[in-house]
Design a protein around this motif. Sequence first.
Motif, PDB file in Angstrom:
ATOM      1  N   ARG A  50      33.802  59.371  57.634  1.00 53.96           N
ATOM      2  CA  ARG A  50      32.932  60.555  57.767  1.00 53.96           C
ATOM      3  C   ARG A  50      33.723  61.860  57.730  1.00 53.96           C
ATOM      4  O   ARG A  50      33.202  62.893  57.342  1.00 53.96           O
ATOM      5  CB  ARG A  50      32.140  60.488  59.068  1.00 53.96           C
ATOM      6  N   ASP A  51      34.996  61.800  58.137  1.00 48.80           N
ATOM      7  CA  ASP A  51      35.835  62.998  58.159  1.00 48.80           C
ATOM      8  C   ASP A  51      36.395  63.362  56.785  1.00 48.80           C
ATOM      9  O   ASP A  51      37.046  64.379  56.615  1.00 48.80           O
ATOM     10  CB  ASP A  51      36.981  62.835  59.163  1.00 48.80           C
ATOM     11  N   GLY A  52      36.137  62.521  55.779  1.00 48.38           N
ATOM     12  CA  GLY A  52      36.598  62.804  54.424  1.00 48.38           C
ATOM     13  C   GLY A  52      37.984  62.279  54.111  1.00 48.38           C
ATOM     14  O   GLY A  52      38.489  62.496  53.010  1.00 48.38           O
ATOM     15  N   TYR A  53      38.600  61.574  55.037  1.00 47.50           N
ATOM     16  CA  TYR A  53      39.932  61.014  54.813  1.00 47.50           C
ATOM     17  C   TYR A  53      39.842  59.509  54.601  1.00 47.50           C
ATOM     18  O   TYR A  53      38.858  58.869  54.999  1.00 47.50           O
ATOM     19  CB  TYR A  53      40.854  61.327  55.998  1.00 47.50           C
ATOM     20  N   ILE A  54      40.872  58.953  54.011  1.00 42.95           N
ATOM     21  CA  ILE A  54      40.906  57.516  53.745  1.00 42.95           C
ATOM     22  C   ILE A  54      40.979  56.769  55.073  1.00 42.95           C
ATOM     23  O   ILE A  54      41.914  56.952  55.846  1.00 42.95           O
ATOM     24  CB  ILE A  54      42.096  57.144  52.841  1.00 42.95           C
ATOM     25  N   ALA A  55      39.980  55.926  55.309  1.00 40.92           N
ATOM     26  CA  ALA A  55      39.920  55.143  56.545  1.00 40.92           C
ATOM     27  C   ALA A  55      40.546  53.762  56.348  1.00 40.92           C
ATOM     28  O   ALA A  55      41.237  53.263  57.228  1.00 40.92           O
ATOM     29  CB  ALA A  55      38.475  54.997  57.007  1.00 40.92           C
ATOM     30  N   GLU A  56      40.299  53.157  55.204  1.00 40.91           N
ATOM     31  CA  GLU A  56      40.801  51.815  54.885  1.00 40.91           C
ATOM     32  C   GLU A  56      40.990  51.710  53.385  1.00 40.91           C
ATOM     33  O   GLU A  56      40.350  52.433  52.614  1.00 40.91           O
ATOM     34  CB  GLU A  56      39.803  50.730  55.317  1.00 40.91           C
ATOM     35  N   VAL A  57      41.842  50.783  52.984  1.00 41.24           N
ATOM     36  CA  VAL A  57      42.062  50.499  51.576  1.00 41.24           C
ATOM     37  C   VAL A  57      41.998  48.992  51.396  1.00 41.24           C
ATOM     38  O   VAL A  57      42.564  48.245  52.195  1.00 41.24           O
ATOM     39  CB  VAL A  57      43.432  51.028  51.096  1.00 41.24           C
ATOM     40  N   PHE A  58      41.296  48.552  50.353  1.00 42.60           N
ATOM     41  CA  PHE A  58      41.172  47.131  50.069  1.00 42.60           C
ATOM     42  C   PHE A  58      41.574  46.882  48.617  1.00 42.60           C
ATOM     43  O   PHE A  58      41.007  47.487  47.710  1.00 42.60           O
ATOM     44  CB  PHE A  58      39.738  46.655  50.292  1.00 42.60           C
ATOM     45  N   PRO A  59      42.517  45.990  48.395  1.00 42.82           N
ATOM     46  CA  PRO A  59      42.908  45.681  47.020  1.00 42.82           C
ATOM     47  C   PRO A  59      41.815  44.894  46.306  1.00 42.82           C
ATOM     48  O   PRO A  59      40.847  44.425  46.929  1.00 42.82           O
ATOM     49  CB  PRO A  59      44.180  44.840  47.198  1.00 42.82           C
ATOM     50  N   GLU A  60      42.005  44.731  45.028  1.00 43.48           N
ATOM     51  CA  GLU A  60      41.031  44.031  44.189  1.00 43.48           C
ATOM     52  C   GLU A  60      40.728  42.621  44.674  1.00 43.48           C
ATOM     53  O   GLU A  60      39.623  42.119  44.501  1.00 43.48           O
ATOM     54  CB  GLU A  60      41.516  43.997  42.737  1.00 43.48           C
ATOM     55  N   SER A  61      41.675  41.975  45.311  1.00 38.28           N
ATOM     56  CA  SER A  61      41.486  40.592  45.761  1.00 38.28           C
ATOM     57  C   SER A  61      40.548  40.473  46.964  1.00 38.28           C
ATOM     58  O   SER A  61      40.094  39.377  47.292  1.00 38.28           O
ATOM     59  CB  SER A  61      42.834  39.953  46.090  1.00 38.28           C
TER      60      SER A  61
END
Length: 189
Positions: free
Chosen positions: A159-170
């Motif tokens: 909600r703050d506009g920053y990256i919270a999590e990242v998930f790879p293609e797998s």
Amino acid sequence: MIDRRTLLVTGLAAVIVPSGAAPLRAQVSRITAYAFSFPALEGGDIRLADYTGRPMLIVNTASLCGFTPQYAGLQELWSEFRSRGFVVIGVPSNDFGGQEPGGAAEIGETAHHQYGVTFPIAAKAVVKGSNAHPFYKWAAEARPKDVPRWNFHKYLIGRDGYIAEVFPESVAPDDTRVKTAVGRALADS
């Protein structure tokens, strides 16, 4: 013994950064994901500012990839959480294995007709390297170890506009880790 220069620097630091306050660098406003937009697949723009305060999953997609069936999972995720303010945005890219060679009609055929996608889809964009779309340059600067290495890489924006999590293609969109992260992002005020 404290010399005059040390005393001056210490005193100046106390004025600039009062005791208990965050360092000045942290107080300066940083760019958020809401500063970016993508040309939309079917014309116009997808302005992320239109989704300010709403968690988003930005996913680079491709029509001819082994992960293309993730479109169905992304649509399910969008359908499940959309009413709570969640947004999914697909960003087609030909950067990995030349797996998005077609134009808007071919991309639309795959996303909309084969997989029933109703969430916003951007026009084809570059997501890696020096010619990357500004959003992807921003994301790479924010999370240099979490850049897209293949199609269907997912950035969850809080909600703050920053990256919270990242998930790879797998990691598929219906994976518990993704759903838990989305639920957490929606619960954050």
